[in-house]
Write a protein that holds these residues in place. Structure first.
Motif: not given
Length: 465
Positions: A247-262, A325-337
């Motif tokens: 990320a451009p900012r070193s303060t950005a944090y959290g795990a994410s999960v992605y699926a394909l967009s429509d 994953m939210g049980k063991i690390t911080r999440l970037h978003k709580s929903r699948v992006e």
């Protein structure tokens, strides 16, 4: 003053052509070995024109580079185990010739790359291994000019017994000369995600009814579309691509999960219908969609339905992985992006991309480089994947047979020891044997302590009346 002016002009006139004609320098050479090909990368000081061809009796690959000079000893490429036997260098006028003496026949493809954030100008030479059946090996050129070897024979998914495993293809992102994101201290994404992928494979393979296959087994580069092709060849029921974001900012944090967009799914449906290579893969039985006996309109409808079903499953399994994953690390978003990631564009395989954290964040970078944290990340992905397939097992699998027999596959799970509990009590409660618990937790005795985390193995329970 006038004389000085004209001398300066003359010097400039002489200098510019000399710079234009100056030979590009080969600063270094790197080699990467993959299971079915070898990649050579020559780092250059500027763009070059080149020609690559092969000779036999004995087997050789010749690389001619115009207006180039060698600034390094390229014998270092022989240190890596590969089909290369020797390398020789010669020069004729301004043309540099590099001859690769080969142990066996290979098929060369080459291209140049412009500078990026990590590297300058590069000449890339890919050497694809020979195969017994030349029809099975198709060398095709990707739109961006990067060659890829496609092996088309399908993988037999069902064993002789009739109840096959659920197959998970695990893709460690980047690799080879593509390090991915770089964290503090030079930590490379390609190394972190390969370690997590290997641990995830180990955990999945420890469970009955599942089998994990690595898309990338070592430190080498695989083109994006080739990754999904490998998953299809392995008969994957799910494709999981593992990454560590920047990320451009070193303060950005959290795990994410992605699926394909429509939107990405729609465009990919059109591409598959337009691409005869892809259609032949599906017609040949490599995928789970058969279009060979359908007209174009019906084929389009069927393929769109397949993509829609895959996307729905991707969102479902992705959310389950994210919840764990939210049980063991911080999440970037709580929903699948959702995004149009190339590696997610498979019409017949549910696919998710897991961003395990921001490697550019100093705190998360330290965690991502920690073996214990890598194990926890793998365990959380594993838990989400198994939860999904225990609910929705593919037909013909052992899991589906258990469900149809009225049995439930539970676990594995983690238990935190409380006061008064013993190992034998846990075995009775979870309906597993002491031997299984000891083996999974590598316990040398039955003594456990309050607060200790005990891993409970997966087990099959009969349905309650």
């Amino acid at each position: 003053m006038r004389l000085r002016y004209w001398l300066t002009c003359l010097a400039i006139c002489l200098f510019v052509p000399m710079q234009a004609w100056a030979a590009a320098q080969i600063k270094s050479a790197r080699i990467w070995r993959a299971p079915d090909n070898t990649r050579l990368v020559f780092d250059l000081t500027g763009p070059v024109e080149h020609n690559v061809f092969s000779l036999d009796n004995p087997e050789r690959i010749v690389i001619d580079i115009k207006s180039a000079a060698l600034q390094t000893d390229i014998k270092n490429i022989l240190a890596t185990s590969s089909p290369l036997k020797d390398v020789r260098v010669g020069k004729k006028d301004s043309e540099l010739r590099i001859v690769l003496d080969m142990k066996a026949r290979v098929y060369p493809k080459s291209f140049t790359l412009a500078p990026n954030q990590q590297y300058g100008h590069r000449l890339v030479v890919d050497l694809f291994d020979n195969v017994q059946d030349p029809v099975a090996q198709v060398i095709k050129q990707q739109p961006e000019g990067k060659p890829v070897a496609t092996v088309t024979p399908p993988v037999q998914k069902a064993p002789a017994g009739g109840q096959r495993d659920v197959i998970i293809a695990i893709d460690a992102g980047h690799g080879g000369e593509d390090p991915g994101a770089i964290g503090p201290g030079g930590l490379k994404e390609k190394d972190v995600v390969l370690a997590i992928a290997r641990e995830l494979q180990r955990q999945i393979n420890a469970e009955k009814g599942f089998r994990a296959e690595l898309v990338r087994t070592g430190d080498y580069f695989i083109p994006l579309r080739r990754r999904t092709e490998i998953a299809r060849q392995k008969g994957a029921d799910l494709f999981v691509s593992v990454h560590a974001d920047a990320a451009p900012r070193s303060t950005a944090y959290g795990a994410s999960v992605y699926a394909l967009s429509d939107r990405g799914a729609t465009s990919e449906t059109a591409r598959w219908l337009a691409d005869s290579e892809n259609r032949s893969d599906l017609i040949g039985g490599t995928g789970n969609v058969t279009l060979g006996d359908k007209d174009k309109v019906l084929a389009g409808v069927l393929l769109d339905l397949s993509m829609t079903a895959s996307l729905s499953s991707s969102l479902d399994v992705g959310q389950k992985v994210l919840n764990h994953m939210g049980k063991i690390t911080r999440l970037h978003k709580s929903r699948v992006e959702q995004a149009a990631f190339m590696v997610l564009k498979s019409p017949d395989i549910p696919s998710i991309l897991v961003e395990t954290g921001f490697i550019t964040n100093p705190e998360e970078s330290r965690k991502l480089n920690n073996k214990s944290h890598q194990l926890s990340i793998a365990r959380s992905i594993n838990a989400g994947v198994k939860q999904f397939f225990q609910i929705s097992p593919p037909p013909g699998t052992w899991l589906a047979a258990q469900r149809d027999a009225g049995k439930t596959v539970v676990g594995p799970q983690e238990h935190v020891v409380r006061a008064g509990e013993s190992l034998s009590m846990l075995a009775a409660r979870y309906q597993v044997s002491l031997v299984e618990i000891r083996a999974l937790n590598k316990l040398k005795s039955d003594v456990i302590k309050v607060g200790q985390k005990i891993q409970i193995p997966a087990r099959t329970l009969a349905a309650q009346p």
